[in-house]
Design a protein around this motif. Sequence first.
Motif, short mmCIF file in Angstrom:
data_model
loop_
_atom_site.label_atom_id
_atom_site.label_comp_id
_atom_site.label_asym_id
_atom_site.label_seq_id
_atom_site.Cartn_x
_atom_site.Cartn_y
_atom_site.Cartn_z
N GLY A 76 0.82 -1.20 0.00
CA GLY A 76 0.00 0.00 0.00
C GLY A 76 0.86 1.25 0.00
N ALA A 77 0.45 2.24 0.78
CA ALA A 77 1.17 3.52 0.82
C ALA A 77 2.46 3.45 1.62
CB ALA A 77 0.26 4.60 1.40
N GLY A 78 2.75 2.28 2.20
CA GLY A 78 4.06 2.09 2.81
C GLY A 78 4.14 2.27 4.31
N ARG A 79 3.01 2.27 5.01
CA ARG A 79 3.05 2.55 6.44
C ARG A 79 3.89 1.52 7.22
NH1 ARG A 79 -1.11 -0.43 9.44
NH2 ARG A 79 -2.33 -1.70 8.00
N VAL A 80 3.75 0.24 6.89
CA VAL A 80 4.51 -0.79 7.60
C VAL A 80 5.98 -0.72 7.23
CG1 VAL A 80 4.84 -3.27 7.87
CG2 VAL A 80 2.53 -2.33 7.84
N ALA A 81 6.26 -0.58 5.95
CA ALA A 81 7.65 -0.50 5.50
C ALA A 81 8.38 0.68 6.13
CB ALA A 81 7.70 -0.42 3.98
N LEU A 82 7.73 1.82 6.18
CA LEU A 82 8.37 3.00 6.77
C LEU A 82 8.64 2.79 8.26
CD1 LEU A 82 6.30 5.81 5.01
CD2 LEU A 82 8.74 5.33 4.69
N HIS A 83 7.72 2.17 8.96
CA HIS A 83 7.93 1.89 10.38
C HIS A 83 9.12 0.96 10.58
CE1 HIS A 83 7.09 1.01 14.59
NE2 HIS A 83 7.14 -0.28 14.29
N LEU A 84 9.19 -0.10 9.77
CA LEU A 84 10.28 -1.05 9.92
C LEU A 84 11.62 -0.43 9.52
CD1 LEU A 84 8.57 -4.34 8.70
CD2 LEU A 84 9.17 -3.71 11.05
N GLN A 85 11.61 0.41 8.49
CA GLN A 85 12.83 1.13 8.13
C GLN A 85 13.35 1.95 9.31
OE1 GLN A 85 12.11 1.94 3.32
NE2 GLN A 85 12.46 3.66 4.69
N GLU A 86 12.44 2.63 9.99
CA GLU A 86 12.83 3.44 11.15
C GLU A 86 13.43 2.57 12.26
OE1 GLU A 86 9.33 5.50 12.35
OE2 GLU A 86 9.29 6.82 10.58
N LYS A 87 13.04 1.30 12.30
CA LYS A 87 13.56 0.37 13.30
C LYS A 87 14.85 -0.30 12.86
CE LYS A 87 10.22 0.94 16.28
NZ LYS A 87 10.47 1.54 17.61
N GLY A 88 15.34 0.06 11.67
CA GLY A 88 16.61 -0.47 11.20
C GLY A 88 16.51 -1.66 10.27
N PHE A 89 15.32 -2.03 9.87
CA PHE A 89 15.16 -3.15 8.94
C PHE A 89 15.47 -2.72 7.51
CE2 PHE A 89 12.78 -4.75 12.49
CZ PHE A 89 12.73 -6.12 12.35
N THR A 90 15.97 -3.65 6.74
CA THR A 90 16.01 -3.52 5.29
C THR A 90 14.73 -4.16 4.76
OG1 THR A 90 18.42 -3.63 5.22
CG2 THR A 90 17.24 -4.12 3.17
N VAL A 91 13.90 -3.36 4.12
CA VAL A 91 12.55 -3.81 3.76
C VAL A 91 12.38 -3.90 2.25
CG1 VAL A 91 10.08 -3.38 4.04
CG2 VAL A 91 11.67 -2.63 5.83
N THR A 92 11.85 -5.03 1.81
CA THR A 92 11.36 -5.17 0.44
C THR A 92 9.84 -5.07 0.52
OG1 THR A 92 13.20 -6.60 -0.21
CG2 THR A 92 11.22 -6.66 -1.58
N ALA A 93 9.28 -4.05 -0.11
CA ALA A 93 7.84 -3.79 -0.05
C ALA A 93 7.24 -4.04 -1.43
CB ALA A 93 7.59 -2.35 0.39
N ILE A 94 6.35 -5.02 -1.53
CA ILE A 94 5.85 -5.41 -2.84
C ILE A 94 4.36 -5.13 -2.98
CG2 ILE A 94 7.62 -7.18 -3.12
CD1 ILE A 94 5.41 -9.30 -2.57
#
Length: 249
Positions: A76-94
Amino acid sequence: MSGMPIAPRHDAYGQQMWAVLNGGGSPAEIVERDDGFMAIAKSNASYFAKVRGWSGPERKAIQFARGRTALDVGCGAGRVALHLQEKGFTVTAIDNSPLVVKTAKARGVKGARLLPFEKIDQLRTGAFDTVVMFGNNFGLFGSRARAKRLLKQLHRITRPGAVLLAQSLDPYQTNTPAHLAYQRRNRRRGRMSGQIRIRIRFNEFVGPWFDYLLVSPAEMSAIVDGTGWEVDRFLVENDPRYGAVIRRV
């Protein structure tokens, strides 16, 4: 999500996300079911919400994210990916919507990628520690058989000890006659009670039809069984929505 990216003229969900991002307010999203039932969302703010604006089960479930690499399915608009990025994760958002991916990138999602869920076999073996399917996105499995197949693919692209954090909605927690009739029709046709066929409408855009699967906790456990995953716990509140922490075995 189907097996192909959505054509721009049919990308109703993506058009909606892009409009909201670009100051279009929160226009109504219409979800049309194949029996003619319509559901209208008054606001789309949840698609852009910080973690404090998420559902209770999602706020609890995200605390179980582990490792350093995550796959956000149906980003979607990236709410989960952005949160995980802030926590230091490398995120693949599909996602299978080009405009959704464009929206997520514009909001700062570094690993947003146009990739239908059906195509996750293209992802690298053993790449992820955490998989997230929020916003009722366990529904993207579509059917029992498809869920079994895709869960096995998720097993291949995750590492030992990985977690799948999911949200669904228990379809049996309803007294709405139209929903109960639809469930009875599904059972007569050999489908799961909560297997719905829907499409998204936004302004002049009409999305493609796709199957979406709503399951009870017991049904989720049965679907996961034998796929290399097992339900560790359910996160239930006084609401048909619930979260699940599913562990790779």
